[in-house]
Design a protein around this motif. Structure first.
Motif, mmCIF file in Angstrom:
data_model
loop_
_atom_site.group_PDB
_atom_site.id
_atom_site.type_symbol
_atom_site.label_atom_id
_atom_site.label_comp_id
_atom_site.label_asym_id
_atom_site.label_seq_id
_atom_site.Cartn_x
_atom_site.Cartn_y
_atom_site.Cartn_z
ATOM 1 N N ASP A 235 -49.976 53.840 19.194
ATOM 2 C CA ASP A 235 -48.738 54.207 19.885
ATOM 3 C C ASP A 235 -49.000 54.154 21.389
ATOM 4 O OD1 ASP A 235 -46.361 55.215 20.873
ATOM 5 O OD2 ASP A 235 -46.310 56.941 19.514
ATOM 6 N N VAL A 236 -48.408 53.162 22.047
ATOM 7 C CA VAL A 236 -48.619 52.972 23.485
ATOM 8 C C VAL A 236 -47.454 53.517 24.302
ATOM 9 C CG1 VAL A 236 -50.183 51.023 23.207
ATOM 10 C CG2 VAL A 236 -47.707 50.604 23.387
ATOM 11 N N GLY A 237 -46.500 54.134 23.621
ATOM 12 C CA GLY A 237 -45.381 54.781 24.298
ATOM 13 C C GLY A 237 -44.574 53.839 25.166
ATOM 14 N N GLU A 238 -44.307 54.267 26.399
ATOM 15 C CA GLU A 238 -43.474 53.488 27.321
ATOM 16 C C GLU A 238 -44.199 52.256 27.862
ATOM 17 O OE1 GLU A 238 -41.888 56.119 30.274
ATOM 18 O OE2 GLU A 238 -40.801 57.320 28.790
ATOM 19 N N ARG A 239 -45.494 52.161 27.604
ATOM 20 C CA ARG A 239 -46.258 50.976 28.042
ATOM 21 C C ARG A 239 -46.108 49.810 27.059
ATOM 22 N NH1 ARG A 239 -51.521 51.469 27.711
ATOM 23 N NH2 ARG A 239 -51.462 53.224 26.296
ATOM 24 N N PHE A 240 -45.216 49.936 26.091
ATOM 25 C CA PHE A 240 -45.073 48.915 25.056
ATOM 26 C C PHE A 240 -44.850 47.511 25.616
ATOM 27 C CE2 PHE A 240 -42.643 46.331 22.094
ATOM 28 C CZ PHE A 240 -43.490 46.336 20.987
ATOM 29 N N GLY B 161 -44.238 51.543 20.255
ATOM 30 C CA GLY B 161 -43.873 52.237 21.480
ATOM 31 C C GLY B 161 -42.392 52.092 21.740
ATOM 32 N N GLN B 162 -42.010 52.352 22.995
ATOM 33 C CA GLN B 162 -40.605 52.298 23.354
ATOM 34 C C GLN B 162 -40.350 51.187 24.366
ATOM 35 O OE1 GLN B 162 -42.178 55.591 24.087
ATOM 36 N NE2 GLN B 162 -41.990 55.898 21.885
#
Length: 142
Positions: free
Chosen positions: A90-95, A114-115
């Motif tokens: 899960d890389v979150g907002e760094r997707f 991520g997002q």
């Protein structure tokens, strides 16, 4: 098709499906119809209550089938999402940034989640980067 409740001379009860009454009679006369329990060829029809299907009963059966199919599909979908999440970072907002790094060989290939906003998603797709959204599923508690 006609379904008959049947009984053999040893009092074993079973059911049989026939194209009509004549089909039943023909199978009895030729010895093709035998008791699945004891093999007796002495088989006759037994009394059976008629099965009257009403629209309400049909709708209720259809709803049960639909609910079951829906529950099974949701369970499989939840299982698939859980498997993806368990095997991805899960890389979150760094997707978008991480997806590009992987696509262009700047980072090791791996599964990521991520997002990304709609503009970032469109840009990634335009660059030929394969992505797919994960569905947001209802909790089991609800």
């Amino acid at each position: 098709m006609i379904r008959y409740s049947l009984v053999c001379d040893s009092a074993h009860s079973f059911e049989g499906w026939f194209s009509g009454s004549a089909d039943f009679d023909r199978q009895v006369e030729t010895g093709l119809l035998t008791c699945p329990i004891c093999g007796s060829a002495s088989v006759s029809k037994s009394l059976m209550a008629p099965s009257v299907s009403t629209a309400r009963k049909k709708e209720a059966r259809q709803q049960v089938v639909l609910d079951t199919v829906r529950e099974e599909a949701m369970a499989k979908l939840k299982e698939a999402v859980a498997t993806i999440k368990a095997n991805a970072e899960d890389v979150g907002e760094r997707f978008p940034e991480e997806a590009r790094k992987i696509h262009y060989g700047e980072a090791d290939a791996r599964g990521i989640i991520g997002q990304a906003n709609i503009t970032e998603v469109r840009d990634l797709i335009d660059e030929g980067i394969e992505i797919a959204p994960l569905p947001v599923l209802p909790d089991d508690a609800n």
